[in-house]
Design an enzyme around this catalytic site. Sequence first.
Site: not given
Ligand code: DX5
Ligand code: ZN
Length: 218
Positions: A9, A34, A36, A38, A67, A69, A138, A176
């Site tokens: 990620s 990956h 993320d 947000m 991903h 969010m 998650m 994840d």
């Molecule tokens: C968290 C993200 C993850 C995050 C995971 O909300 O969706 O993808 O990057 O990070 P680690 O591997 O550090 O938990």
């Molecule tokens: Zn993620």
Amino acid sequence: MRKIYIAPSVLSMDFSDFAGALREIDDSGADWVHLDIMDGQFVPNLTFGPKLVEDLRNKSASFFDVHLMINTPEKLIPAFAKAGADGITFHLEAAVHAHRAAGMIRELGKKAGISIVPSSPVCLIEELLSGLDLVLVMTVNPGFGGQKMIPECLEKVKKLARIREKRGLSFLISADGGIDAGTAGAVLAAGADVLVMGSAFYGAADRKALVERARNSR
Ligand code: DX5
Ligand code: ZN
């Protein structure tokens, strides 16, 4: 033996050097990138949007595992598809019409994924499974990298693997949050196919060795 996908990620990378961070992933032998996304609403953090995905697209041939969010993901799914996502995963909890949103992703020619947060049970997505390419479980509450895994979430990975087998479905199961060399074995044993790794990946001195170790830790 099923194929295991390692998906670093970019959340844990140095945001001032996206291209370099992407190269690190490509050089490590990992399978997916990956990304993320947000929105500061669905999760208490902000990252980046389709423009960055589009610019990174020119710098990597890897599978882009986006991903989302974000609330009302339907609004931005087309933009991320256009930007070059290969797979788009949105949160069940953030979409009113999850079935429609998953269908929209497939119509755009992308792999469709749904994610559930630790408090959401698997039964909420059972009716949707046949229309999905991926289910992302998650294993922390979404929003930040570097959190400790909530081990109870692995029961949901197990449950999904059982349902998949029983119904003869083929969606991938992704996990994840809090995955590192120490926890990867349990996650794979539960039945996950995709391991997302943020802080463990960027914190590793030898990323290639970490990817190899995680992949073979079952
Ligand atoms: C968290 C993200 C993850 C995050 C995971 O909300 O969706 O993808 O990057 O990070 P680690 O591997 O550090 O938990
Ligand atoms: Zn993620």
